[in-house]
Scaffold this motif. Structure first.
Motif, PDB file in Angstrom:
ATOM      1  N   ALA A   1      -8.748  -2.092  52.786  1.00 41.06           N
ATOM      2  CA  ALA A   1      -7.471  -1.746  52.290  1.00 41.06           C
ATOM      3  C   ALA A   1      -7.135  -0.246  52.531  1.00 41.06           C
ATOM      4  O   ALA A   1      -6.265   0.141  53.017  1.00 41.06           O
TER       5      ALA A   1
ATOM      6  N   SER B   1      -1.024   0.633  42.367  1.00 33.70           N
ATOM      7  CA  SER B   1      -0.978  -0.791  42.495  1.00 33.70           C
ATOM      8  C   SER B   1      -2.322  -1.826  42.795  1.00 33.70           C
ATOM      9  O   SER B   1      -2.278  -3.026  42.560  1.00 33.70           O
ATOM     10  N   LEU B   2      -3.268  -1.354  43.371  1.00 32.51           N
ATOM     11  CA  LEU B   2      -4.409  -2.134  44.019  1.00 32.51           C
ATOM     12  C   LEU B   2      -5.417  -1.854  42.830  1.00 32.51           C
ATOM     13  O   LEU B   2      -6.619  -2.128  43.126  1.00 32.51           O
TER      14      LEU B   2
ATOM     15  N   GLU C   1      -8.786   0.780  44.557  1.00 38.23           N
ATOM     16  CA  GLU C   1      -8.626   2.231  44.699  1.00 38.23           C
ATOM     17  C   GLU C   1      -9.795   3.063  44.422  1.00 38.23           C
ATOM     18  O   GLU C   1     -10.117   3.824  45.067  1.00 38.23           O
TER      19      GLU C   1
ATOM     20  N   LYS D   1       2.186   1.380  49.187  1.00 32.31           N
ATOM     21  CA  LYS D   1       2.075   0.536  47.854  1.00 32.31           C
ATOM     22  C   LYS D   1       2.500   1.345  46.653  1.00 32.31           C
ATOM     23  O   LYS D   1       2.302   2.673  46.936  1.00 32.31           O
TER      24      LYS D   1
END
Length: 337
Positions: free
Chosen positions: A321, A40-41, A45, A36
């Motif tokens: 994730a 972007s999370l 994160e 990624k």
């Protein structure tokens, strides 16, 4: 951990416990390698890295997660500051135990084992406009009950409460620990009207004046204007810190319980995240004062750990994730970005 004496409490509060720096560094390095764009999370994160630090492993997990709801009754309800009578506390505890409350459904959805701890419901705290809510021994017992509820080896602890009248206690706690008056911290709670809010403001201001000469310590604030369920939350938070268990805090009352701890020792709540921001006006203010950014804003105002339980599902997503995504090398993806 048992708080047999005031010294025990103060020692636990001051203990220098920090997250694992190596695990944090390794978790951040892993985030940089996942398939990624960097960052972007978003906050997912940060949540994963936070849990890595407190669990002391670069790939944190949630295998054992508990939600604990503490219940207590308040003598200050004699002033007509709640829309419901004190008997509702015990009735709701029975509802929790029979699986019929919102927290039962939400804890199940979030994979949380639920525990309910009722604290002397037949013996309300004293009216704190005219006396300390609890004696020193009663406050230590409530702190110890909270600590005893935290099991070693937990990966996540979600905390909440039930107690008719406890938004008034929460407002008094925040005012005494963080500054301000009743007007700054009082809200409608369970739904009192304008006259009820005015009574709550008067009660809080009266309590602040009555206890103005008392020491401005975390313990004295909790015992003078808190409640058993609120002190129990504080005890659970301290015990979780010593066990390095990450904590999700629920609403206004839950956060008011840690306000005196943070005012005395800011690092004492470094292992805590705010699950959500409720509609109770004081909640956003106490979160700002504590430097806690809520995970969710869903206009909830129920209490009983409901908002934090919903936030636990976000925490699970963040950790999934972080753990399950492939790295660029594993996926054979090169030159991304």
């Amino acid at each position: 951990m048992t708080f047999a004496t005031l010294h025990d409490f103060e020692t636990a509060l001051a203990a220098p416990i920090t997250p694992d720096a190596d695990a944090i560094g390794e978790a951040r390095a892993r985030q940089a390698q996942l398939t990624k764009p960097p960052g972007s999370l978003g906050r997912l994160e940060d949540i994963a890295v936070f849990f890595a630090g407190w669990q002391a492993r670069s790939r944190p997990r949630i295998d054992r997660a508990h939600a604990v709801v503490f219940a207590g009754n308040h003598g200050v309800v004699a002033h007509g500051i709640s829309a419901f009578p004190p008997a509702v506390t015990a009735q709701m505890v029975a509802n929790f135990e029979h699986g019929g409350a919102a927290i039962n459904a939400l804890a199940g959805a979030a994979g949380l084992d639920l525990k309910v701890v009722a604290l002397d419901l037949d013996r309300p705290t004293a009216d704190f406009t005219a006396a300390p809510a609890m004696s020193e021994a009663e406050c230590l017992a409530a702190l110890s009950a909270g600590a005893a509820s935290v099991e070693p080896g937990l990966d996540l602890l979600v905390l909440g409460e039930m107690g008719i009248g406890n938004t008034t206690a929460a407002a008094a706690l925040c005012a005494r620990a963080l500054g301000g008056s009743g007007t700054d911290w009082v809200g409608p709670g369970t739904g009192v009207d304008g006259a009820g809010v005015a009574r709550k403001v008067a009660v809080v201001d009266s309590a602040l004046a009555f206890h103005a000469g008392a020491p401005m310590t975390a313990f004295e604030t909790l015992r003078r204007v808190g409640g058993r369920e609120i002190a129990a939350i504080a005890g659970a938070v301290l015990r979780a810190r010593h066990l390095r268990v990450p904590v999700l805090l629920d609403g206004f009352i839950c956060c008011s319980a840690v306000a005196p701890l943070a005012a005395a020792a800011p690092a004492s709540i470094a292992h805590c995240l705010a699950g959500h921001c409720s509609l109770e006006p004081g909640h956003g203010r106490v979160l700002a004062a504590l430097g806690l950014e809520p995970i969710l804003r869903l206009d909830m105002r129920l209490g009983e750990a409901s908002g934090a339980a919903v936030a636990a599902t976000i925490v699970r997503a963040a950790i999934a994730a972080h753990d399950e995504m492939a790295t660029f090398a594993e996926a054979g993806v090169f030159g991304a970005g």
